[in-house]
Design a protein around this motif. Sequence first.
Motif, PDB file in Angstrom:
ATOM      1  N   ARG A 110       0.830  -1.218   0.000  1.00  0.00           N
ATOM      2  CA  ARG A 110       0.000   0.000   0.000  1.00  0.00           C
ATOM      3  C   ARG A 110       0.865   1.269   0.000  1.00  0.00           C
ATOM      4  O   ARG A 110       0.561   2.259   0.665  1.00  0.00           O
ATOM      5  N   GLY A 111       1.969   1.198  -0.729  1.00  0.00           N
ATOM      6  CA  GLY A 111       2.817   2.369  -0.863  1.00  0.00           C
ATOM      7  C   GLY A 111       3.630   2.720   0.363  1.00  0.00           C
ATOM      8  O   GLY A 111       4.207   3.821   0.431  1.00  0.00           O
ATOM      9  N   GLN A 112       3.712   1.830   1.338  1.00  0.00           N
ATOM     10  CA  GLN A 112       4.414   2.145   2.585  1.00  0.00           C
ATOM     11  C   GLN A 112       5.901   1.815   2.540  1.00  0.00           C
ATOM     12  O   GLN A 112       6.636   2.131   3.478  1.00  0.00           O
ATOM     13  N   HIS A 113       6.370   1.154   1.466  1.00  0.00           N
ATOM     14  CA  HIS A 113       7.770   0.752   1.387  1.00  0.00           C
ATOM     15  C   HIS A 113       8.392   1.207   0.078  1.00  0.00           C
ATOM     16  O   HIS A 113       7.692   1.418  -0.921  1.00  0.00           O
ATOM     17  N   VAL A 114       9.703   1.332   0.095  1.00  0.00           N
ATOM     18  CA  VAL A 114      10.466   1.677  -1.111  1.00  0.00           C
ATOM     19  C   VAL A 114      11.064   0.389  -1.678  1.00  0.00           C
ATOM     20  O   VAL A 114      11.752  -0.352  -0.964  1.00  0.00           O
ATOM     21  N   PHE A 115      10.773   0.134  -2.961  1.00  0.00           N
ATOM     22  CA  PHE A 115      11.280  -1.084  -3.608  1.00  0.00           C
ATOM     23  C   PHE A 115      12.412  -0.738  -4.566  1.00  0.00           C
ATOM     24  O   PHE A 115      12.284   0.178  -5.390  1.00  0.00           O
ATOM     25  N   ILE A 116      13.515  -1.450  -4.445  1.00  0.00           N
ATOM     26  CA  ILE A 116      14.648  -1.298  -5.355  1.00  0.00           C
ATOM     27  C   ILE A 116      14.832  -2.611  -6.108  1.00  0.00           C
ATOM     28  O   ILE A 116      14.882  -3.678  -5.492  1.00  0.00           O
ATOM     29  N   GLU A 117      14.930  -2.516  -7.434  1.00  0.00           N
ATOM     30  CA  GLU A 117      15.024  -3.718  -8.261  1.00  0.00           C
ATOM     31  C   GLU A 117      16.389  -3.809  -8.936  1.00  0.00           C
ATOM     32  O   GLU A 117      16.913  -2.824  -9.460  1.00  0.00           O
ATOM     33  N   ASN A 118      16.949  -5.024  -8.895  1.00  0.00           N
ATOM     34  CA  ASN A 118      18.205  -5.314  -9.588  1.00  0.00           C
ATOM     35  C   ASN A 118      18.049  -6.686 -10.229  1.00  0.00           C
ATOM     36  O   ASN A 118      18.463  -7.703  -9.676  1.00  0.00           O
ATOM     37  N   ILE A 119      17.417  -6.715 -11.411  1.00  0.00           N
ATOM     38  CA  ILE A 119      16.953  -7.983 -11.987  1.00  0.00           C
ATOM     39  C   ILE A 119      17.557  -8.200 -13.367  1.00  0.00           C
ATOM     40  O   ILE A 119      17.430  -7.348 -14.253  1.00  0.00           O
ATOM     41  N   ALA A 120      18.212  -9.347 -13.538  1.00  0.00           N
ATOM     42  CA  ALA A 120      18.726  -9.743 -14.858  1.00  0.00           C
ATOM     43  C   ALA A 120      17.570 -10.292 -15.680  1.00  0.00           C
ATOM     44  O   ALA A 120      16.966 -11.306 -15.315  1.00  0.00           O
ATOM     45  N   PRO A 140       9.141  -2.013   8.752  1.00  0.00           N
ATOM     46  CA  PRO A 140       8.286  -0.878   9.132  1.00  0.00           C
ATOM     47  C   PRO A 140       8.023   0.060   7.950  1.00  0.00           C
ATOM     48  O   PRO A 140       8.683  -0.016   6.910  1.00  0.00           O
ATOM     49  N   LYS A 141       7.085   0.943   8.143  1.00  0.00           N
ATOM     50  CA  LYS A 141       6.727   1.922   7.124  1.00  0.00           C
ATOM     51  C   LYS A 141       7.950   2.738   6.726  1.00  0.00           C
ATOM     52  O   LYS A 141       8.802   3.064   7.556  1.00  0.00           O
ATOM     53  N   ASP A 142       8.036   3.064   5.433  1.00  0.00           N
ATOM     54  CA  ASP A 142       9.133   3.823   4.824  1.00  0.00           C
ATOM     55  C   ASP A 142      10.436   3.021   4.764  1.00  0.00           C
ATOM     56  O   ASP A 142      11.499   3.576   4.432  1.00  0.00           O
ATOM     57  N   GLY A 143      10.394   1.739   5.076  1.00  0.00           N
ATOM     58  CA  GLY A 143      11.581   0.902   4.950  1.00  0.00           C
ATOM     59  C   GLY A 143      11.866   0.566   3.496  1.00  0.00           C
ATOM     60  O   GLY A 143      11.029   0.761   2.607  1.00  0.00           O
ATOM     61  N   THR A 144      13.051   0.047   3.239  1.00  0.00           N
ATOM     62  CA  THR A 144      13.485  -0.259   1.876  1.00  0.00           C
ATOM     63  C   THR A 144      13.595  -1.768   1.684  1.00  0.00           C
ATOM     64  O   THR A 144      14.136  -2.475   2.533  1.00  0.00           O
ATOM     65  N   ILE A 145      13.072  -2.248   0.560  1.00  0.00           N
ATOM     66  CA  ILE A 145      13.151  -3.666   0.198  1.00  0.00           C
ATOM     67  C   ILE A 145      13.859  -3.765  -1.148  1.00  0.00           C
ATOM     68  O   ILE A 145      13.388  -3.203  -2.144  1.00  0.00           O
ATOM     69  N   THR A 146      15.003  -4.464  -1.161  1.00  0.00           N
ATOM     70  CA  THR A 146      15.798  -4.601  -2.385  1.00  0.00           C
ATOM     71  C   THR A 146      15.664  -6.019  -2.919  1.00  0.00           C
ATOM     72  O   THR A 146      15.960  -6.991  -2.221  1.00  0.00           O
ATOM     73  N   VAL A 147      15.207  -6.123  -4.163  1.00  0.00           N
ATOM     74  CA  VAL A 147      14.997  -7.420  -4.809  1.00  0.00           C
ATOM     75  C   VAL A 147      16.054  -7.592  -5.900  1.00  0.00           C
ATOM     76  O   VAL A 147      16.161  -6.750  -6.797  1.00  0.00           O
ATOM     77  N   SER A 148      16.816  -8.671  -5.825  1.00  0.00           N
ATOM     78  CA  SER A 148      17.900  -8.896  -6.789  1.00  0.00           C
ATOM     79  C   SER A 148      17.779 -10.272  -7.424  1.00  0.00           C
ATOM     80  O   SER A 148      17.398 -11.246  -6.766  1.00  0.00           O
ATOM     81  N   TRP A 149      18.110 -10.324  -8.699  1.00  0.00           N
ATOM     82  CA  TRP A 149      18.173 -11.584  -9.438  1.00  0.00           C
ATOM     83  C   TRP A 149      19.373 -11.486 -10.375  1.00  0.00           C
ATOM     84  O   TRP A 149      19.393 -10.708 -11.311  1.00  0.00           O
ATOM     85  N   TYR A 150      20.406 -12.281 -10.085  1.00  0.00           N
ATOM     86  CA  TYR A 150      21.672 -12.093 -10.805  1.00  0.00           C
ATOM     87  C   TYR A 150      22.435 -13.421 -10.859  1.00  0.00           C
ATOM     88  O   TYR A 150      22.115 -14.369 -10.149  1.00  0.00           O
ATOM     89  N   ARG A 151      23.475 -13.412 -11.694  1.00  0.00           N
ATOM     90  CA  ARG A 151      24.336 -14.586 -11.831  1.00  0.00           C
ATOM     91  C   ARG A 151      25.660 -14.311 -11.134  1.00  0.00           C
ATOM     92  O   ARG A 151      26.259 -13.249 -11.319  1.00  0.00           O
ATOM     93  N   THR A 152      26.110 -15.277 -10.330  1.00  0.00           N
ATOM     94  CA  THR A 152      27.349 -15.110  -9.585  1.00  0.00           C
ATOM     95  C   THR A 152      28.550 -15.514 -10.445  1.00  0.00           C
ATOM     96  O   THR A 152      28.402 -16.108 -11.517  1.00  0.00           O
ATOM     97  N   GLU A 153      29.750 -15.223  -9.954  1.00  0.00           N
ATOM     98  CA  GLU A 153      30.967 -15.574 -10.685  1.00  0.00           C
ATOM     99  C   GLU A 153      31.141 -17.081 -10.814  1.00  0.00           C
ATOM    100  O   GLU A 153      31.761 -17.568 -11.755  1.00  0.00           O
ATOM    101  N   SER A 154      30.574 -17.825  -9.872  1.00  0.00           N
ATOM    102  CA  SER A 154      30.686 -19.289  -9.912  1.00  0.00           C
ATOM    103  C   SER A 154      29.663 -19.936 -10.841  1.00  0.00           C
ATOM    104  O   SER A 154      29.651 -21.156 -10.986  1.00  0.00           O
ATOM    105  N   GLY A 155      28.795 -19.126 -11.454  1.00  0.00           N
ATOM    106  CA  GLY A 155      27.799 -19.667 -12.372  1.00  0.00           C
ATOM    107  C   GLY A 155      26.448 -19.926 -11.748  1.00  0.00           C
ATOM    108  O   GLY A 155      25.508 -20.337 -12.436  1.00  0.00           O
TER     109      GLY A 155
END
Length: 432
Positions: free
Chosen positions: A296-306, A334-349
């Motif tokens: 409901r707009g209470q959090h900040v979402f950061i995306e890092n998606i391959a 809590p409200k105004d908190g940040t949630i970072t979502v990542s989807w990536y490939r590591t150096e090990s594959g």
Amino acid sequence: MTKTLITIGIWAALGWLTGSWLGASTGWAVFAFGLLLMILVSGLQLSRISKWVRNIEEPPPPSVGPWDEVLAPIYRKLRQDRKEIDELTRQVDVIMLAAEALPDGAITLNESMLLTWCNQTACDHIGLQLEKDRNHSIFNILRAPEFNRYARQSTWPGPVLLHLQNEGQEKSLLVQLAPYGVGRFLIVTRDVTQVEKLETTRKDFVANVSHELRTPLTVLSGFLETMRDMPAESLSAEQKERYQNMMLEQAERMQAIVADLLTLSTLESAPTASGEPVRMSTVIHEALRQAQILSRGQHVFIENIAEDLCVTGMETELASAVSNLLTNAIRYTPKDGTITVSWYRTESGHACYSVQDTGIGIASQDIPRLTERFYRVDRGRSRATGGTGLGLAITKHVAMRHNAELTIHSRLGAGSIFSVAFPPNRVSIEES
């Protein structure tokens, strides 16, 4: 013996013929020479026999005169006995190999209850060292008071359950003592540690399910009884709507618990999932869309998606795991908190999906238990936000079915990072 008599007869005949021709003294000399020669040959034969006796594994010496008839049956008997001994040795070796392959421990004791043999499984169960513990009393080796009382009985109709410490680990063993042969005893040990854990888990699970369903059922029952017993006109339309909404909320909560339990049951029915390449960016974007609605707009979402990174598996299961980690982050941030979502490939594959939040965090002692069914760090907060307590258990099983690993890093008051790492053999790049 017959050959010897014939040989003596031949020399006697030669002596007589020689005596008739050259005189009696010459005849007796020939006969004496023959006897002396027979003695010398016999001595040589006995010498060869003496050498053979020191190594009877070899065939007997040939042409030993009258001794041939004696040595031949002896050698045949020795060879037959050797074959029988070899066969018995092979059978004993097979039996010993079978005993070593047993999933249960086996220990043999003599009439004084001294250890004579044990297999490797028994060594692992009790911590035995056969060379060191052989001919030691089993009561000095297995010092549990329960075993002492059990073993000193006259009969042993059933096993005894022992809880032992071995190399810092507690083991639960079923120990059965039984007589065999004459004055011999056999101990069979079975490791039931995992069975006991599963039984404890089952009991806890039944208790937890009963507890989780009891609360919404109690609420539903209470409201229904209230509405039944009170006159219809005594409740305003606003009160009726409020009660109905609360009952619907509890019914949906029970439905969610049942749905999650069915999901868990389905996941546990097969150890691995094959499936097909799944474009995870599409799955994650859809989960993010639903998460933002829940937030409901209470959090900040950061995306890092391959966008082109795929995983071979079941899309519905992967979507469930992705959504569960996002939903947990929203509930405990809590409200105004940040949630970072990542989807990536590591150096090990490996391919890694992670959700990092700036929420309340988790105490270190709680982290190992987070994936247990119905385990909650904060029960009140979880129920208030609609959690069933099964989300992380489902995520863990989805990860296991995809040969992936779920890891949790958190610090109380400083947020958490939940990650699922998929092995390289399940990772692929979608061609444009």
